[in-house]
Design a protein around this motif. Structure first.
Motif, PDB file in Angstrom:
ATOM      1  N   ALA D  38     -51.214 -20.180  10.849  1.00  0.00           N
ATOM      2  CA  ALA D  38     -50.995 -18.765  11.170  1.00  0.00           C
ATOM      3  C   ALA D  38     -51.624 -17.818  10.136  1.00  0.00           C
ATOM      4  O   ALA D  38     -52.345 -16.877  10.485  1.00  0.00           O
ATOM      5  N   ARG D  39     -51.354 -18.089   8.868  1.00  0.00           N
ATOM      6  CA  ARG D  39     -51.869 -17.217   7.801  1.00  0.00           C
ATOM      7  C   ARG D  39     -53.397 -17.304   7.728  1.00  0.00           C
ATOM      8  O   ARG D  39     -54.076 -16.324   7.437  1.00  0.00           O
ATOM      9  N   CYS D  40     -53.918 -18.476   8.006  1.00  0.00           N
ATOM     10  CA  CYS D  40     -55.364 -18.700   7.987  1.00  0.00           C
ATOM     11  C   CYS D  40     -56.037 -17.864   9.090  1.00  0.00           C
ATOM     12  O   CYS D  40     -57.052 -17.207   8.840  1.00  0.00           O
ATOM     13  N   ILE D  41     -55.461 -17.865  10.274  1.00  0.00           N
ATOM     14  CA  ILE D  41     -55.996 -17.070  11.386  1.00  0.00           C
ATOM     15  C   ILE D  41     -56.005 -15.589  11.015  1.00  0.00           C
ATOM     16  O   ILE D  41     -56.988 -14.877  11.206  1.00  0.00           O
ATOM     17  N   GLN D  42     -54.876 -15.134  10.474  1.00  0.00           N
ATOM     18  CA  GLN D  42     -54.757 -13.726  10.077  1.00  0.00           C
ATOM     19  C   GLN D  42     -55.847 -13.333   9.079  1.00  0.00           C
ATOM     20  O   GLN D  42     -56.554 -12.336   9.253  1.00  0.00           O
ATOM     21  N   LEU D  43     -56.014 -14.125   8.028  1.00  0.00           N
ATOM     22  CA  LEU D  43     -56.982 -13.775   6.996  1.00  0.00           C
ATOM     23  C   LEU D  43     -58.415 -13.939   7.487  1.00  0.00           C
ATOM     24  O   LEU D  43     -59.302 -13.179   7.103  1.00  0.00           O
ATOM     25  N   ASP D  44     -58.649 -14.918   8.356  1.00  0.00           N
ATOM     26  CA  ASP D  44     -59.979 -15.067   8.967  1.00  0.00           C
ATOM     27  C   ASP D  44     -60.371 -13.792   9.715  1.00  0.00           C
ATOM     28  O   ASP D  44     -61.511 -13.342   9.636  1.00  0.00           O
ATOM     29  N   MET D  45     -59.424 -13.224  10.442  1.00  0.00           N
ATOM     30  CA  MET D  45     -59.727 -12.011  11.213  1.00  0.00           C
ATOM     31  C   MET D  45     -60.028 -10.836  10.279  1.00  0.00           C
ATOM     32  O   MET D  45     -60.956 -10.060  10.517  1.00  0.00           O
ATOM     33  N   GLU D  46     -59.229 -10.706   9.233  1.00  0.00           N
ATOM     34  CA  GLU D  46     -59.477  -9.623   8.276  1.00  0.00           C
ATOM     35  C   GLU D  46     -60.829  -9.808   7.584  1.00  0.00           C
ATOM     36  O   GLU D  46     -61.601  -8.852   7.403  1.00  0.00           O
ATOM     37  N   CYS D  47     -61.107 -11.038   7.196  1.00  0.00           N
ATOM     38  CA  CYS D  47     -62.313 -11.338   6.437  1.00  0.00           C
ATOM     39  C   CYS D  47     -63.570 -11.108   7.303  1.00  0.00           C
ATOM     40  O   CYS D  47     -64.562 -10.551   6.823  1.00  0.00           O
ATOM     41  N   ALA D  48     -63.505 -11.517   8.566  1.00  0.00           N
ATOM     42  CA  ALA D  48     -64.648 -11.301   9.456  1.00  0.00           C
ATOM     43  C   ALA D  48     -64.938  -9.808   9.602  1.00  0.00           C
ATOM     44  O   ALA D  48     -66.101  -9.382   9.582  1.00  0.00           O
ATOM     45  N   ALA D  49     -63.881  -9.014   9.738  1.00  0.00           N
ATOM     46  CA  ALA D  49     -64.053  -7.565   9.919  1.00  0.00           C
ATOM     47  C   ALA D  49     -64.707  -6.919   8.698  1.00  0.00           C
ATOM     48  O   ALA D  49     -65.661  -6.141   8.821  1.00  0.00           O
ATOM     49  N   ILE D  50     -64.212  -7.255   7.513  1.00  0.00           N
ATOM     50  CA  ILE D  50     -64.734  -6.617   6.298  1.00  0.00           C
ATOM     51  C   ILE D  50     -66.138  -7.124   5.959  1.00  0.00           C
ATOM     52  O   ILE D  50     -66.995  -6.354   5.497  1.00  0.00           O
ATOM     53  N   CYS D  51     -66.383  -8.402   6.198  1.00  0.00           N
ATOM     54  CA  CYS D  51     -67.711  -8.969   5.898  1.00  0.00           C
ATOM     55  C   CYS D  51     -68.785  -8.301   6.754  1.00  0.00           C
ATOM     56  O   CYS D  51     -69.872  -8.005   6.266  1.00  0.00           O
ATOM     57  N   TYR D  52     -68.485  -8.072   8.019  1.00  0.00           N
ATOM     58  CA  TYR D  52     -69.502  -7.456   8.852  1.00  0.00           C
ATOM     59  C   TYR D  52     -69.738  -6.002   8.444  1.00  0.00           C
ATOM     60  O   TYR D  52     -70.880  -5.542   8.389  1.00  0.00           O
ATOM     61  N   ALA D  53     -68.666  -5.302   8.120  1.00  0.00           N
ATOM     62  CA  ALA D  53     -68.832  -3.916   7.664  1.00  0.00           C
ATOM     63  C   ALA D  53     -69.661  -3.858   6.384  1.00  0.00           C
ATOM     64  O   ALA D  53     -70.522  -2.989   6.229  1.00  0.00           O
ATOM     65  N   ALA D  54     -69.423  -4.793   5.476  1.00  0.00           N
ATOM     66  CA  ALA D  54     -70.192  -4.835   4.226  1.00  0.00           C
ATOM     67  C   ALA D  54     -71.673  -5.094   4.529  1.00  0.00           C
ATOM     68  O   ALA D  54     -72.556  -4.437   3.963  1.00  0.00           O
ATOM     69  N   ALA D  55     -71.946  -6.037   5.414  1.00  0.00           N
ATOM     70  CA  ALA D  55     -73.333  -6.328   5.801  1.00  0.00           C
ATOM     71  C   ALA D  55     -73.991  -5.098   6.418  1.00  0.00           C
ATOM     72  O   ALA D  55     -75.171  -4.815   6.166  1.00  0.00           O
ATOM     73  N   GLN D  56     -73.220  -4.360   7.213  1.00  0.00           N
ATOM     74  CA  GLN D  56     -73.765  -3.145   7.838  1.00  0.00           C
ATOM     75  C   GLN D  56     -74.127  -2.098   6.787  1.00  0.00           C
ATOM     76  O   GLN D  56     -75.222  -1.558   6.792  1.00  0.00           O
ATOM     77  N   LEU D  57     -73.187  -1.799   5.891  1.00  0.00           N
ATOM     78  CA  LEU D  57     -73.475  -0.770   4.880  1.00  0.00           C
ATOM     79  C   LEU D  57     -74.651  -1.177   3.989  1.00  0.00           C
ATOM     80  O   LEU D  57     -75.488  -0.347   3.638  1.00  0.00           O
ATOM     81  N   MET D  58     -74.732  -2.445   3.643  1.00  0.00           N
ATOM     82  CA  MET D  58     -75.884  -2.888   2.841  1.00  0.00           C
ATOM     83  C   MET D  58     -77.182  -2.755   3.623  1.00  0.00           C
ATOM     84  O   MET D  58     -78.183  -2.263   3.098  1.00  0.00           O
ATOM     85  N   SER D  59     -77.173  -3.193   4.883  1.00  0.00           N
ATOM     86  CA  SER D  59     -78.388  -3.124   5.708  1.00  0.00           C
ATOM     87  C   SER D  59     -78.835  -1.677   5.909  1.00  0.00           C
ATOM     88  O   SER D  59     -80.021  -1.396   6.041  1.00  0.00           O
ATOM     89  N   LEU D  60     -77.865  -0.793   5.960  1.00  0.00           N
ATOM     90  CA  LEU D  60     -78.171   0.631   6.124  1.00  0.00           C
ATOM     91  C   LEU D  60     -78.576   1.273   4.798  1.00  0.00           C
ATOM     92  O   LEU D  60     -78.936   2.451   4.757  1.00  0.00           O
TER      93      LEU D  60
END
Lengths: 113, 113, 113, 113
Positions: D38-60
């Motif tokens: 359960a905790r792994c699923i929760q953190l996976d979802m948070e981590c995926a969201a922040i990682c993509y946002a970070a990739a976006q801001l860097m790419s921009l």
């Protein structure tokens, strides 16, 4: 389990294409003649959005990933065609990436799940 | 210009549906019987991804927004059907939101652009 | 459970701000003087990305949502200030939404979780 | 221009981490003992969201990319620590990717822009 590893090449193409499109859109805003880049910026934004969604559905092993990849291929081709008209390095790089991503998405969409 | 205001009701439904799906997925992981919620979590994640992409293409005024809304409606319906099986408040709320979003997406997809 | 309902006003502001920023960026590319809009397009893209990520972390009830909202407020303020310089309707609407979203994010970031 | 190529290694780590987290979350829902995940699923979802946002801001090429990478590193570490507790292949792979991404984000955040 179906997911990231099943579609690895296509997921990686989509993610890279999303990043390259973001980069191209941002770079286009810094060109001398931004007006000439207007359509490129627009399609870069659309392409980045759909590419990331396709990568997500594939990574999640979604049953609908193929349908999204088909639409993603269409948008990548449209974006690649527009970028290909411009001689700036970021547009040429983006055009190439879009074409490669479109190919990967077509292949993925045509394979039986 | 085509964009946010043209598709306002549908954009808002997609954005809210994405948020409610995220909330439902997270809430499901905290239920006593997580195993029973496994499919719900999976579909919530898929639905959130597609709903946000649909909202983006609509907000950007993309020519491909309708095609994506059609696929979004399918995923919303599937997610809503699964959520509807569970009596927890977050699942019931999510089921209702998914059905509403599916309706908005169907309507949007059927209107001549 | 912490999540969508706890931060409802702020989640809704972030989602709407993301959509309005997408719309503004796309509309800017269609203006007569795109060059004047270059910085606006750039910040709209950044703001849309961070706003959606903030909405996601809040909807997921993440312990890190406040930190992200603080950064989101900064970017919203920067984007709102730039949009506010332009008299086009989409820029004025975006400036107002960015300021409102920044306020909601500041409030959210200052409340004990 | 600052953007994708400036931060290439970090962008690629973030994108791959987002995809691997999505895959891990989905795979976790199919495990025999989902409750343990359960905790792994929760953190996976948070981590995926922040990682993509970070990739976006860097790419921009965003001026705020470093601040987001700092937060992204924190979430990656938290997610990697949780995933590291589980012996399933997808969790072990995710733990390793999260640690690598955290390192890249720390490095990126510490470099003068």
């Amino acid at each position: 389990m179906t997911g990231f590893h099943t579609y690895k090449t296509c997921v990686e193409a989509c993610l890279r294409c999303a990043a390259i499109c973001n980069h191209c859109a941002s770079s286009c805003t810094q060109e001398e003649d931004v007006k000439m880049m207007a359509r490129c910026i627009q399609l870069d934004m659309e392409c980045a959005a759909i590419c990331y969604a396709a990568a997500q559905l594939m990574s999640l092993g979604s049953e609908r990933a193929q349908e999204l990849c088909r639409l993603c291929a269409d948008i990548c081709e449209q974006c690649g065609a527009e970028c290909g008209k411009h001689q700036t390095e970021h547009c040429q790089e983006c055009a190439e990436m879009c074409r490669k991503c479109a190919e990967e998405c077509r292949r993925m969409a045509s394979v039986a799940a």
